[in-house]
Enzyme design. Sequence first.
Site, PDB file in Angstrom:
ATOM      1  N   SER A   1      18.452   1.703   3.357  1.00 39.66           N
ATOM      2  CA  SER A   1      18.292   2.744   3.473  1.00 39.66           C
ATOM      3  C   SER A   1      19.381   3.626   3.434  1.00 39.66           C
TER       4      SER A   1
ATOM      5  N   THR B   1       0.845  -1.266   0.092  1.00 45.97           N
ATOM      6  CA  THR B   1       0.011  -0.035  -0.016  1.00 45.97           C
ATOM      7  C   THR B   1       0.634   1.279  -0.126  1.00 45.97           C
TER       8      THR B   1
ATOM      9  N   ARG C   1      14.695  17.837  13.818  1.00 48.79           N
ATOM     10  CA  ARG C   1      14.757  16.611  14.286  1.00 48.79           C
ATOM     11  C   ARG C   1      15.916  16.752  15.722  1.00 48.79           C
TER      12      ARG C   1
ATOM     13  N   TYR D   1      14.984   4.985  13.419  1.00 49.49           N
ATOM     14  CA  TYR D   1      14.745   4.093  12.275  1.00 49.49           C
ATOM     15  C   TYR D   1      16.028   3.756  11.248  1.00 49.49           C
TER      16      TYR D   1
ATOM     17  N   THR E   1       9.480  16.310   0.215  1.00 47.70           N
ATOM     18  CA  THR E   1       9.096  16.573  -1.243  1.00 47.70           C
ATOM     19  C   THR E   1       7.677  16.898  -1.203  1.00 47.70           C
TER      20      THR E   1
ATOM     21  N   ARG F   1      19.956  16.217   0.263  1.00 47.55           N
ATOM     22  CA  ARG F   1      19.452  15.039  -0.201  1.00 47.55           C
ATOM     23  C   ARG F   1      19.736  14.704  -1.579  1.00 47.55           C
TER      24      ARG F   1
ATOM     25  N   GLU G   1      19.654   6.209   5.327  1.00 48.29           N
ATOM     26  CA  GLU G   1      19.657   6.625   6.537  1.00 48.29           C
ATOM     27  C   GLU G   1      20.727   5.804   7.296  1.00 48.29           C
TER      28      GLU G   1
ATOM     29  N   LEU H   1       4.169  -7.796   9.616  1.00 52.42           N
ATOM     30  CA  LEU H   1       5.434  -8.075   9.959  1.00 52.42           C
ATOM     31  C   LEU H   1       5.531  -8.126  11.450  1.00 52.42           C
TER      32      LEU H   1
ATOM     33  N   GLY I   1       3.967   9.866   0.566  1.00 51.32           N
ATOM     34  CA  GLY I   1       3.055  10.161   1.644  1.00 51.32           C
ATOM     35  C   GLY I   1       3.316  11.604   1.992  1.00 51.32           C
TER      36      GLY I   1
ATOM     37  N   ASN J   1      17.038   8.798  -1.093  1.00 52.97           N
ATOM     38  CA  ASN J   1      15.466   9.344  -1.116  1.00 52.97           C
ATOM     39  C   ASN J   1      14.985   9.356  -2.640  1.00 52.97           C
TER      40      ASN J   1
HETATM   41  P1  NAP Z   1       5.852   3.845   2.541  1.00 56.65           P
HETATM   42  O1  NAP Z   1       4.947   4.528   1.705  1.00 56.65           O
HETATM   43  O2  NAP Z   1       5.690   4.559   4.008  1.00 56.65           O
HETATM   44  O3  NAP Z   1       5.234   2.461   2.762  1.00 56.65           O
HETATM   45  C1  NAP Z   1       5.398   1.730   4.029  1.00 56.65           C
HETATM   46  C2  NAP Z   1       4.553   0.495   3.837  1.00 56.65           C
HETATM   47  O4  NAP Z   1       4.758  -0.473   5.081  1.00 56.65           O
HETATM   48  C3  NAP Z   1       3.117   0.654   3.766  1.00 56.65           C
HETATM   49  O5  NAP Z   1       2.499  -0.250   2.849  1.00 56.65           O
HETATM   50  C4  NAP Z   1       2.685   0.161   5.180  1.00 56.65           C
HETATM   51  O6  NAP Z   1       1.267  -0.468   5.168  1.00 56.65           O
HETATM   52  C5  NAP Z   1       3.657  -0.949   5.423  1.00 56.65           C
HETATM   53  N1  NAP Z   1       3.729  -1.464   6.891  1.00 56.65           N
HETATM   54  C6  NAP Z   1       3.860  -0.665   7.948  1.00 56.65           C
HETATM   55  N2  NAP Z   1       3.722  -1.325   8.963  1.00 56.65           N
HETATM   56  C7  NAP Z   1       3.747  -2.543   8.707  1.00 56.65           C
HETATM   57  C8  NAP Z   1       3.641  -3.954   9.276  1.00 56.65           C
HETATM   58  N3  NAP Z   1       3.601  -4.090  10.587  1.00 56.65           N
HETATM   59  N4  NAP Z   1       3.231  -5.029   8.613  1.00 56.65           N
HETATM   60  C9  NAP Z   1       3.360  -5.088   7.239  1.00 56.65           C
HETATM   61  N5  NAP Z   1       3.488  -3.891   6.436  1.00 56.65           N
HETATM   62  C10 NAP Z   1       3.381  -2.826   7.314  1.00 56.65           C
HETATM   63  O7  NAP Z   1       7.253   3.768   2.207  1.00 56.65           O
HETATM   64  P2  NAP Z   1       7.929   3.817   0.747  1.00 56.65           P
HETATM   65  O8  NAP Z   1       8.459   5.002   0.594  1.00 56.65           O
HETATM   66  O9  NAP Z   1       7.220   2.941  -0.371  1.00 56.65           O
HETATM   67  O10 NAP Z   1       9.420   2.922   1.064  1.00 56.65           O
HETATM   68  C11 NAP Z   1       9.439   1.334   1.016  1.00 56.65           C
HETATM   69  C12 NAP Z   1      10.434   0.716   1.564  1.00 56.65           C
HETATM   70  O11 NAP Z   1      11.403   1.252   1.484  1.00 56.65           O
HETATM   71  C13 NAP Z   1      10.290   1.216   3.420  1.00 56.65           C
HETATM   72  O12 NAP Z   1      10.835  -0.157   3.875  1.00 56.65           O
HETATM   73  C14 NAP Z   1      11.238   2.428   3.395  1.00 56.65           C
HETATM   74  O13 NAP Z   1      11.812   2.311   4.730  1.00 56.65           O
HETATM   75  C15 NAP Z   1      12.117   2.027   2.498  1.00 56.65           C
HETATM   76  N6  NAP Z   1      13.054   3.217   2.007  1.00 56.65           N
HETATM   77  C16 NAP Z   1      12.293   4.116   1.317  1.00 56.65           C
HETATM   78  C17 NAP Z   1      12.942   5.087   0.799  1.00 56.65           C
HETATM   79  C18 NAP Z   1      12.068   6.460   0.105  1.00 56.65           C
HETATM   80  O14 NAP Z   1      12.863   7.501  -0.253  1.00 56.65           O
HETATM   81  N7  NAP Z   1      10.943   6.266  -0.387  1.00 56.65           N
HETATM   82  C19 NAP Z   1      14.455   5.339   0.751  1.00 56.65           C
HETATM   83  C20 NAP Z   1      15.087   4.043   1.344  1.00 56.65           C
HETATM   84  C21 NAP Z   1      14.524   3.189   1.837  1.00 56.65           C
HETATM   85  P3  NAP Z   1      -0.084   0.119   5.658  1.00 56.65           P
HETATM   86  O15 NAP Z   1      -0.775   0.585   4.738  1.00 56.65           O
HETATM   87  O16 NAP Z   1      -0.639  -1.056   6.580  1.00 56.65           O
HETATM   88  O17 NAP Z   1       0.528   1.148   6.856  1.00 56.65           O
HETATM   89  O1  G4F Z   2      11.427  13.784   3.362  1.00 56.41           O
HETATM   90  P1  G4F Z   2      11.882  13.615   4.541  1.00 56.41           P
HETATM   91  O2  G4F Z   2      11.053  13.269   5.735  1.00 56.41           O
HETATM   92  O3  G4F Z   2      12.880  12.271   4.425  1.00 56.41           O
HETATM   93  P2  G4F Z   2      14.064  11.480   5.222  1.00 56.41           P
HETATM   94  O4  G4F Z   2      13.931  11.740   6.632  1.00 56.41           O
HETATM   95  O5  G4F Z   2      15.472  11.658   4.416  1.00 56.41           O
HETATM   96  O6  G4F Z   2      14.011  10.082   5.191  1.00 56.41           O
HETATM   97  C1  G4F Z   2      13.261   9.392   3.487  1.00 56.41           C
HETATM   98  O7  G4F Z   2      14.450   8.954   2.983  1.00 56.41           O
HETATM   99  C2  G4F Z   2      15.218   7.913   3.714  1.00 56.41           C
HETATM  100  C3  G4F Z   2      16.396   7.595   2.753  1.00 56.41           C
HETATM  101  O8  G4F Z   2      17.290   8.456   2.870  1.00 56.41           O
HETATM  102  C4  G4F Z   2      14.222   6.742   3.781  1.00 56.41           C
HETATM  103  F1  G4F Z   2      14.766   5.609   4.407  1.00 56.41           F
HETATM  104  C5  G4F Z   2      13.053   7.148   4.703  1.00 56.41           C
HETATM  105  O9  G4F Z   2      12.145   5.940   4.862  1.00 56.41           O
HETATM  106  C6  G4F Z   2      12.354   8.340   4.208  1.00 56.41           C
HETATM  107  O10 G4F Z   2      11.635   7.813   2.859  1.00 56.41           O
HETATM  108  O11 G4F Z   2      13.223  14.609   5.179  1.00 56.41           O
HETATM  109  C7  G4F Z   2      14.182  14.765   4.328  1.00 56.41           C
HETATM  110  C8  G4F Z   2      14.909  16.176   4.930  1.00 56.41           C
HETATM  111  C9  G4F Z   2      15.303  16.108   6.358  1.00 56.41           C
HETATM  112  O12 G4F Z   2      16.702  16.554   6.544  1.00 56.41           O
HETATM  113  C10 G4F Z   2      14.430  16.972   7.240  1.00 56.41           C
HETATM  114  O13 G4F Z   2      15.037  17.456   8.436  1.00 56.41           O
HETATM  115  O14 G4F Z   2      14.113  17.234   4.636  1.00 56.41           O
HETATM  116  C11 G4F Z   2      14.285  17.974   6.000  1.00 56.41           C
HETATM  117  N1  G4F Z   2      12.827  18.967   6.441  1.00 56.41           N
HETATM  118  C12 G4F Z   2      12.906  20.046   6.449  1.00 56.41           C
HETATM  119  N2  G4F Z   2      11.609  20.438   6.631  1.00 56.41           N
HETATM  120  C13 G4F Z   2      11.647  18.205   6.473  1.00 56.41           C
HETATM  121  C14 G4F Z   2      10.976  19.281   6.779  1.00 56.41           C
HETATM  122  N3  G4F Z   2      11.103  17.065   6.598  1.00 56.41           N
HETATM  123  C15 G4F Z   2       9.969  16.819   6.552  1.00 56.41           C
HETATM  124  N4  G4F Z   2       9.212  15.548   6.591  1.00 56.41           N
HETATM  125  N5  G4F Z   2       9.051  17.898   6.886  1.00 56.41           N
HETATM  126  C16 G4F Z   2       9.416  19.094   7.087  1.00 56.41           C
HETATM  127  O15 G4F Z   2       8.698  20.118   7.216  1.00 56.41           O
END
Ligand code: NAP
Ligand code: G4F
Length: 341
Positions: free
Chosen positions: A134, A11, A287, A158, A199, A226, A136, A58, A194, A187
């Site tokens: 990630s 999802t 943060r 995280y 972004t 980023r 991160e 999970l 979400g 990222n």
């Molecule tokens: P996301 O939109 O936040 O999606 C997270 C998913 O995890 C949702 O489908 C959520 O389902 C599911 N989830 C949460 N709790 C769960 C549980 N207890 N059991 C099973 N499923 C559960 O994340 P995304 O951006 O698609 O990222 C996908 C993955 O890549 C994540 O593991 C994230 O940490 C990792 N990642 C993302 C980025 C990025 O920039 N997007 C970068 C590096 C790594 P529900 O609908 O049930 O809540």
């Molecule tokens: O968009 P962010 O919340 O992403 P962040 O923390 O980099 O994490 C995302 O990328 C990771 C990969 O590097 C994933 F693993 C993780 O699951 C997620 O998808 O924040 C990006 C940056 C941060 O430095 C934050 O402090 O944006 C800065 N920021 C500044 N103002 C903000 C805001 N972030 C958010 N969410 N909201 C603000 O108002």
Amino acid sequence: MARRALITGITGQDGSYLAEHLLREGYEVWGLARGQANPRVSRMRKLLADVQVVRGDLLDQGSLISAVERVQPDEVYNLGAISFVPMSWEQAELTAEVTGMGVLRMLEAIRVCSGVSRGGTAAGGQIRFYQASSSEMFGQVSETPQNERTGFHPRSPYGVAKAYGHFLTQNYRESYGMFAVSGILFNHESPRRGAEFVTRKVSLGVARIKLGLADELRLGNLEARRDWGFAGDYVRAMHLMLQAATPEDYVIGTGRMKSVRELAEAAFAAAGLDWERYVVTDQALHRPAEVDLLCADPKKARVQLGWEPTVSFDELVALMVESDLRLLSDGGDPDQDSSWP
Ligand code: NAP
Ligand code: G4F
């Protein structure tokens, strides 16, 4: 017979793009979905009618074993996680359980269902496993850009949970000979991101201001940098990693970084607005421990997988702003399942 893929996190943003990609590649795609009345599952079913749903969580080992037994997948993509970094300070234990221990439960489900025994030789089993690691994990970076050999210094619960999942995936590969790999993804964003991530918060904020629905956008740290890419490109890399001859980990990113300030500037400019008139900084959005900069060195993925990103930062920002302008003009509600800023 079609190859079968099981995706946790179906999802979420990446789950949707990966499912579309695998369906195009001819896979039978199954998504693991949790909860008895999860509204994001019905939204997902509308977008991805051809994905079959299997229930599981999970947090629940037995449900993962049942899911693997039922689907009999060739490939498992573990994308499920608590993925919003600020939430990981507020719910650190839940983050450890889902984002960290969830990896252990999924690997154990695969090991048990593949008949890979603890005491035997490293026979491996047939199911290939992808872990969503990630950037991160790099946290307070020791070098720039970051590659597969760069050390980890996570700065949030995280990041710590992801590092556990990352090392465990390596450990199952080394202990049991499983085809288990991690993509260390930087990222990646899209119109399906979400609304809590910066972004999408910016693209929605710009759209609201442009349409007269808001008059300011509150942001935290504008200096954080980023490496932002397009999610549709990154799911191709996940699939490629599982088609490789040997199981290895890869860094995936664009190799370019921008600040949150530059993001705001580009997004407002895409709508013909001057960001400085609308952006307000808010200390409450900073943060407890920041990751100041992240920048990928994706050379290994380029050379070994032939993977390249296709969407530039400016194109990504423009497409997100245009999409949110359309969404809000049509009366859509991007906040309906999101309560984060
Ligand atoms: P996301 O939109 O936040 O999606 C997270 C998913 O995890 C949702 O489908 C959520 O389902 C599911 N989830 C949460 N709790 C769960 C549980 N207890 N059991 C099973 N499923 C559960 O994340 P995304 O951006 O698609 O990222 C996908 C993955 O890549 C994540 O593991 C994230 O940490 C990792 N990642 C993302 C980025 C990025 O920039 N997007 C970068 C590096 C790594 P529900 O609908 O049930 O809540
Ligand atoms: O968009 P962010 O919340 O992403 P962040 O923390 O980099 O994490 C995302 O990328 C990771 C990969 O590097 C994933 F693993 C993780 O699951 C997620 O998808 O924040 C990006 C940056 C941060 O430095 C934050 O402090 O944006 C800065 N920021 C500044 N103002 C903000 C805001 N972030 C958010 N969410 N909201 C603000 O108002």
